[in-house]
Design an enzyme around this catalytic site. Sequence first.
Site, PDB file in Angstrom:
ATOM      1  N   HIS A 183       0.818  -1.211   0.000  1.00  0.00           N
ATOM      2  CA  HIS A 183       0.000   0.000   0.000  1.00  0.00           C
ATOM      3  C   HIS A 183       0.845   1.252   0.000  1.00  0.00           C
ATOM      4  CE1 HIS A 183      -3.618  -2.474   1.285  1.00  0.00           C
ATOM      5  NE2 HIS A 183      -3.810  -2.023   0.067  1.00  0.00           N
ATOM      6  N   GLU A 424      -1.073 -18.107 -24.145  1.00  0.00           N
ATOM      7  CA  GLU A 424       0.062 -18.087 -23.219  1.00  0.00           C
ATOM      8  C   GLU A 424       0.715 -19.455 -23.084  1.00  0.00           C
ATOM      9  OE1 GLU A 424      -1.233 -16.808 -19.290  1.00  0.00           O
ATOM     10  OE2 GLU A 424      -3.115 -17.872 -19.466  1.00  0.00           O
ATOM     11  N   CYS A 495      -1.635  -8.759 -22.995  1.00  0.00           N
ATOM     12  CA  CYS A 495      -1.796  -8.272 -21.618  1.00  0.00           C
ATOM     13  C   CYS A 495      -0.653  -8.716 -20.723  1.00  0.00           C
ATOM     14  CB  CYS A 495      -3.136  -8.709 -21.042  1.00  0.00           C
ATOM     15  SG  CYS A 495      -3.337 -10.494 -21.003  1.00  0.00           S
TER      16      CYS A 495
HETATM   17  C1  PEP Z   1       0.542 -13.619 -18.687  1.00  0.00           C
HETATM   18  O1  PEP Z   1       0.808 -14.793 -18.436  1.00  0.00           O
HETATM   19  O2  PEP Z   1       1.186 -12.924 -19.503  1.00  0.00           O
HETATM   20  C2  PEP Z   1      -0.587 -12.956 -18.014  1.00  0.00           C
HETATM   21  C3  PEP Z   1      -0.985 -11.752 -18.355  1.00  0.00           C
HETATM   22  O3  PEP Z   1      -1.176 -13.614 -16.984  1.00  0.00           O
HETATM   23  P1  PEP Z   1      -0.569 -13.729 -15.493  1.00  0.00           P
HETATM   24  O4  PEP Z   1       0.616 -12.814 -15.424  1.00  0.00           O
HETATM   25  O5  PEP Z   1      -1.673 -13.330 -14.595  1.00  0.00           O
HETATM   26  O6  PEP Z   1      -0.217 -15.168 -15.419  1.00  0.00           O
HETATM   27 MG    MG Z   2      -0.635 -16.058 -17.361  1.00  0.00          MG
END
Ligand code: PEP
Ligand code: MG
Length: 533
Positions: A183, A424, A495
């Site tokens: 935080h 992924e 992402c």
């Molecule tokens: C990833 O694997 O790139 C992803 C966005 O998911 P996480 O980081 O939550 O595994």
């Molecule tokens: Mg992931």
Amino acid sequence: MKEVYVAKTASRGIAVASVLKYQEPDYTPDRSCITEAQAAEEKAKFAKAKETVKNVLSALAAENEIFAAHLDMVDDFTLQEGVDGKITGELKNAQVAVHETIQEIAALFGMIDDEYMKERATDIQDVGKRLMAELKGITLPDIGSLTREAIIVAKDLYPSDTVKINPDFVKGIITEEGGVTSHVSIIAKSMNIPTLVGVGALLDSLGDDTVICMDAEKGIIVVDPDEKTLAEYQARKEDYEKERIRLLNLRNTPAVTADGKRISLCANVGNLEDIQKALEMNIDGIGLFRSEFLYMENTHFPTEEEQFDVYSKAAQLCPQELTIRTLDIGGDKELSYFEFDKEENPFLGWRAIRISLDMKDMFKQQLRAILRAGVFGHVRIMFPMMISLEELRAAKEVVEECKAELKAEGKAYDENIELGMMIETPASVLMAEEFAKEADFFSIGTNDLTQYLLAIDRGNKKLADKYDYFHPAVLKAIAHVIKAGHKEGIKVGMCGEMAGDAKAVKKLLEMELDEFSMSAGSIDYVREQILNV
Ligand code: PEP
Ligand code: MG
């Protein structure tokens, strides 16, 4: 002059000021034993301390959600039960009982192999300090009374310290412990105070007025700078400020490349608070809502109603795109209320969509909640860790089942909700053309994809320099996935952390990535790169 290099930047910026060493009072409990006859008195002391702390926190909770969570912690049954047990069962006094119970609860949070959950241990410790201060009659130190410019250096800072910070005087924060999701980091970022955390032993080598230059861009602390370094940092501080204002001015410019392609700039979030912060960055939507945090913060699998409450609020906050990823648990993310079998290779084990498909009732609670939230905005469902068309089809079938149930029950839901998937795993890359025919969108998760393609554990510090999303194999995989998606007319986003790396923007645009989704702090920098390409 001494230079210290640090890996964890919690809030960017450059600062030059003299130090304020922030020392904590001694919260060590008085270890005197009690008799059975004194137990009631000790329990009454705890009840009184608890009441006082609750009153203080109730007032603070009105202004800051963090303290609403602290209020829940003080009232939690586990704390009450632990303290009562130690007073009556083990004849410990209230101070020892509180100290030990708080340590036990914090240790439970600390055991979870997830940085976010580990930081919750800090919250319970903060609550513990308030209770100990009451029991010991200590007045808590007050950063708020600072009246000169300073860089605060502390072992660790707690939310109760951090909210009192006045950014007119506090020019920088350095903590020996703590992580970037703590935080203190979140609050410092919201106040734009340069902050470095987890820097290791530093306090003892500082005098009370030692001058420090800190670069919370590159992670450098200069203690006792010479004249030349001091001047250099002052100049860089001014440049940085100008740069920040320039980026702020760019914030309202839509992310369009020089050749006219509109790129979607989205944020990765874990809760409603993150969404609120991200919206300040002028985003096009949420590209990744990590729903597992809702499960990890809970003491039970969140019910459909509990999830609907959060997702519908999220959709109203962000009526643009809101991509909710279904539960991605397992690997390094555990639940305090669910025992996972011990696995040799948890990252190759029972995780994410594999769990959801095996625990269908639990999966349905989540899907029903998302489908219902869909009527409040543009909600999309995203499945993690896909490796086969069978999995995608099975997941889509469960969605259809949920829709049919909701229809029969007369509940409103989004009939046309988009169903996309994370790319992924190596299997999903190689099968991208087939997947693109059946999924509504792709989002490339470079964090896991890099780990699986290079056979390098994403959390292994020894291999951190080899874990590289610029590795040609990863780049080839990304290019292939984008092409495959576009061939079938679906949008391809990213992402994973790579999407928030300003150095990767040009390459990803060349590959024609449609959407970049990242933590809010990176958005300004990525936008600038997009506008320049
Ligand atoms: C990833 O694997 O790139 C992803 C966005 O998911 P996480 O980081 O939550 O595994
Ligand atoms: Mg992931």
